[in-house]
Design a protein around this motif. Sequence first.
Motif, PDB file in Angstrom:
ATOM      1  N   ARG A 176      -7.583  -1.696 -10.205  1.00  0.00           N
ATOM      2  CA  ARG A 176      -7.672  -2.667  -9.125  1.00  0.00           C
ATOM      3  C   ARG A 176      -9.125  -3.117  -8.909  1.00  0.00           C
ATOM      4  O   ARG A 176      -9.393  -4.259  -8.535  1.00  0.00           O
ATOM      5  CB  ARG A 176      -7.123  -2.058  -7.820  1.00  0.00           C
ATOM      6  N   ASP A 177     -10.058  -2.218  -9.162  1.00  0.00           N
ATOM      7  CA  ASP A 177     -11.466  -2.530  -8.923  1.00  0.00           C
ATOM      8  C   ASP A 177     -12.201  -3.019 -10.173  1.00  0.00           C
ATOM      9  O   ASP A 177     -13.403  -3.254 -10.137  1.00  0.00           O
ATOM     10  CB  ASP A 177     -12.174  -1.286  -8.369  1.00  0.00           C
ATOM     11  N   VAL A 178     -11.477  -3.155 -11.293  1.00  0.00           N
ATOM     12  CA  VAL A 178     -12.094  -3.645 -12.523  1.00  0.00           C
ATOM     13  C   VAL A 178     -12.018  -5.170 -12.528  1.00  0.00           C
ATOM     14  O   VAL A 178     -10.947  -5.748 -12.373  1.00  0.00           O
ATOM     15  CB  VAL A 178     -11.382  -3.071 -13.768  1.00  0.00           C
ATOM     16  N   ARG A 198      -7.457 -12.085  -2.004  1.00  0.00           N
ATOM     17  CA  ARG A 198      -6.945 -10.916  -1.296  1.00  0.00           C
ATOM     18  C   ARG A 198      -6.661  -9.817  -2.314  1.00  0.00           C
ATOM     19  O   ARG A 198      -6.590 -10.057  -3.509  1.00  0.00           O
ATOM     20  CB  ARG A 198      -5.674 -11.262  -0.520  1.00  0.00           C
ATOM     21  N   LYS A 199      -6.495  -8.591  -1.816  1.00  0.00           N
ATOM     22  CA  LYS A 199      -6.289  -7.452  -2.697  1.00  0.00           C
ATOM     23  C   LYS A 199      -4.971  -7.589  -3.457  1.00  0.00           C
ATOM     24  O   LYS A 199      -3.900  -7.682  -2.852  1.00  0.00           O
ATOM     25  CB  LYS A 199      -6.279  -6.151  -1.889  1.00  0.00           C
ATOM     26  N   ILE A 200      -5.062  -7.606  -4.784  1.00  0.00           N
ATOM     27  CA  ILE A 200      -3.854  -7.658  -5.598  1.00  0.00           C
ATOM     28  C   ILE A 200      -3.986  -6.645  -6.727  1.00  0.00           C
ATOM     29  O   ILE A 200      -5.080  -6.193  -7.065  1.00  0.00           O
ATOM     30  CB  ILE A 200      -3.603  -9.061  -6.200  1.00  0.00           C
ATOM     31  N   LEU A 201      -2.867  -6.295  -7.306  1.00  0.00           N
ATOM     32  CA  LEU A 201      -2.807  -5.429  -8.470  1.00  0.00           C
ATOM     33  C   LEU A 201      -2.043  -6.185  -9.549  1.00  0.00           C
ATOM     34  O   LEU A 201      -0.873  -6.521  -9.368  1.00  0.00           O
ATOM     35  CB  LEU A 201      -2.099  -4.117  -8.128  1.00  0.00           C
ATOM     36  N   SER A 202      -2.733  -6.518 -10.640  1.00  0.00           N
ATOM     37  CA  SER A 202      -2.056  -7.235 -11.721  1.00  0.00           C
ATOM     38  C   SER A 202      -0.955  -6.368 -12.307  1.00  0.00           C
ATOM     39  O   SER A 202      -1.152  -5.173 -12.556  1.00  0.00           O
ATOM     40  CB  SER A 202      -3.061  -7.621 -12.813  1.00  0.00           C
ATOM     41  N   ARG A 203       0.196  -6.994 -12.526  1.00  0.00           N
ATOM     42  CA  ARG A 203       1.353  -6.261 -13.037  1.00  0.00           C
ATOM     43  C   ARG A 203       1.674  -6.817 -14.426  1.00  0.00           C
ATOM     44  O   ARG A 203       2.423  -7.779 -14.574  1.00  0.00           O
ATOM     45  CB  ARG A 203       2.541  -6.410 -12.080  1.00  0.00           C
ATOM     46  N   ALA A 221       1.327 -10.594 -10.431  1.00  0.00           N
ATOM     47  CA  ALA A 221       0.541  -9.650  -9.637  1.00  0.00           C
ATOM     48  C   ALA A 221       1.368  -9.229  -8.425  1.00  0.00           C
ATOM     49  O   ALA A 221       2.421  -9.813  -8.137  1.00  0.00           O
ATOM     50  CB  ALA A 221      -0.781 -10.281  -9.195  1.00  0.00           C
ATOM     51  N   MET A 222       0.873  -8.228  -7.734  1.00  0.00           N
ATOM     52  CA  MET A 222       1.582  -7.780  -6.529  1.00  0.00           C
ATOM     53  C   MET A 222       0.579  -7.439  -5.436  1.00  0.00           C
ATOM     54  O   MET A 222      -0.563  -7.060  -5.702  1.00  0.00           O
ATOM     55  CB  MET A 222       2.484  -6.576  -6.839  1.00  0.00           C
ATOM     56  N   THR A 226       5.183  -7.099  -2.530  1.00  0.00           N
ATOM     57  CA  THR A 226       5.597  -8.433  -2.967  1.00  0.00           C
ATOM     58  C   THR A 226       4.976  -8.770  -4.309  1.00  0.00           C
ATOM     59  O   THR A 226       3.769  -8.604  -4.506  1.00  0.00           O
ATOM     60  CB  THR A 226       5.173  -9.497  -1.940  1.00  0.00           C
ATOM     61  N   CYS A 227       5.794  -9.282  -5.236  1.00  0.00           N
ATOM     62  CA  CYS A 227       5.315  -9.739  -6.536  1.00  0.00           C
ATOM     63  C   CYS A 227       5.349 -11.260  -6.580  1.00  0.00           C
ATOM     64  O   CYS A 227       6.235 -11.898  -5.986  1.00  0.00           O
ATOM     65  CB  CYS A 227       6.175  -9.176  -7.664  1.00  0.00           C
ATOM     66  N   PHE A 228       4.406 -11.846  -7.285  1.00  0.00           N
ATOM     67  CA  PHE A 228       4.312 -13.302  -7.368  1.00  0.00           C
ATOM     68  C   PHE A 228       3.516 -13.668  -8.614  1.00  0.00           C
ATOM     69  O   PHE A 228       2.961 -12.786  -9.307  1.00  0.00           O
ATOM     70  CB  PHE A 228       3.641 -13.877  -6.120  1.00  0.00           C
ATOM     71  N   VAL A 229       3.431 -14.962  -8.914  1.00  0.00           N
ATOM     72  CA  VAL A 229       2.693 -15.447 -10.070  1.00  0.00           C
ATOM     73  C   VAL A 229       1.312 -15.922  -9.615  1.00  0.00           C
ATOM     74  O   VAL A 229       1.200 -16.714  -8.678  1.00  0.00           O
ATOM     75  CB  VAL A 229       3.433 -16.598 -10.778  1.00  0.00           C
ATOM     76  N   VAL A 230       0.278 -15.423 -10.277  1.00  0.00           N
ATOM     77  CA  VAL A 230      -1.099 -15.828 -10.025  1.00  0.00           C
ATOM     78  C   VAL A 230      -1.517 -16.824 -11.093  1.00  0.00           C
ATOM     79  O   VAL A 230      -1.144 -16.691 -12.264  1.00  0.00           O
ATOM     80  CB  VAL A 230      -2.037 -14.600 -10.057  1.00  0.00           C
ATOM     81  N   SER A 231      -2.285 -17.840 -10.700  1.00  0.00           N
ATOM     82  CA  SER A 231      -2.810 -18.796 -11.681  1.00  0.00           C
ATOM     83  C   SER A 231      -4.330 -18.877 -11.563  1.00  0.00           C
ATOM     84  O   SER A 231      -4.895 -18.698 -10.479  1.00  0.00           O
ATOM     85  CB  SER A 231      -2.194 -20.184 -11.474  1.00  0.00           C
ATOM     86  N   PHE A 232      -4.976 -19.139 -12.697  1.00  0.00           N
ATOM     87  CA  PHE A 232      -6.437 -19.243 -12.751  1.00  0.00           C
ATOM     88  C   PHE A 232      -6.783 -20.469 -13.585  1.00  0.00           C
ATOM     89  O   PHE A 232      -6.481 -20.519 -14.787  1.00  0.00           O
ATOM     90  CB  PHE A 232      -7.038 -17.976 -13.356  1.00  0.00           C
TER      91      PHE A 232
END
Length: 368
Positions: A176-178, A198-203, A221-222, A226-232
């Motif tokens: 999470r901190d990497v 916000r704090k997320i954990l990639s899944r 990510a979650m 809650t899980c959702f899709v992150v975009s960059f």
Amino acid sequence: MQVHFQEETLTDILNRLPVRSLLQFKCVSKYLKTLIDDPIFRKQHLNRAKNDQNSQKFLFYTCLLLEDRCSISCYPLSSDQQVGVRELDFPSNLKPQYCDVYCCCDGLVIIKVYENNPGRYSFLLWNPSTGESIELPSSKFSPVEEYSTCYGMSFDSANDDYKILRIPKGWNEYCRDVPGEILSLKSGYWRKIDAYPRKILSRLYGIHSLTIIHGAFHWVAMSRDTCFVVSFNISHEVFGEIIPLPEKMWLANGHIGVSELGGMLCAYTNGYYQRKRTFKLWVLKDYGLKDSWNEVISIVDPDIIIASPKYKFPDGEVLIWCEHFEGEEGEGNSFRTQRGPFTLLPRGNFQNGFAFTESLISPRLLIT
């Protein structure tokens, strides 16, 4: 009698030819070599190849434990007959014992080749169609091993540059901190990306590469439960709005992921539905609209542990990589479609692959 073509006509003819033929024509004359090596021609050929079914190939790699080596081959993505299969030479002077292929983009492959000697490897950007490769710079920020990271690569049209994004898989609190990192091939060095707001954990367990669509990298990510899709965004290097996953997607104790199929964002899961082990795939018909998720595939198979979509054929069939509970023959991996086994690709252990478009893009000309 010699036949002369205008350069525009000759260029149009060459644009329609496969990469292997063009490599042979480069040896015919300096004039043809100059035409084929021109960066503009290479981009034109790539753009045409993306819409040519004969230019779509599958990079298949397997680890042969009994022989203490691995092999990598190029398969045609055609269900008619098994033609044109060829084993490839590894892009390294090392004697490969094992390899990891992380992603493909515009005919270029990110690959790590391990030698028999412990700790010796090459981290490369490779064009399997031309055989060219170049060593990629190593990350200086993250101590996380490659097996716990996920890569994505895409062309940044706004800056005429290729970029590689590296995200920790996040299967524990340490990840999470990497920080995530991005490599611009023009600059030749890795940079940390800003943390998510916000704090997320990639899944990312069970996902083989980051998904590229609409000018952005995507992954699951979650946050809390809650899980959702992150975009960059590739060009601006900023996070976009989150995309909710399908409401009927069962998230608990299941492997979930996203992919791109036929230019559309897809979500998939492997889990138990009505007490049966099931692979499900949804397509987001209207990008960004959470209500436009549509379930298109549901496969019940008690032997599948994890499944991941790899490619969508013109007829709508989807090529799916599967990891199985090992049976008597110990064949842990296979490929199938929603109709059944895909027999053009062999079944065995420690194998995977990626669909890619044959291209002339030279990795050596991308890194300064």
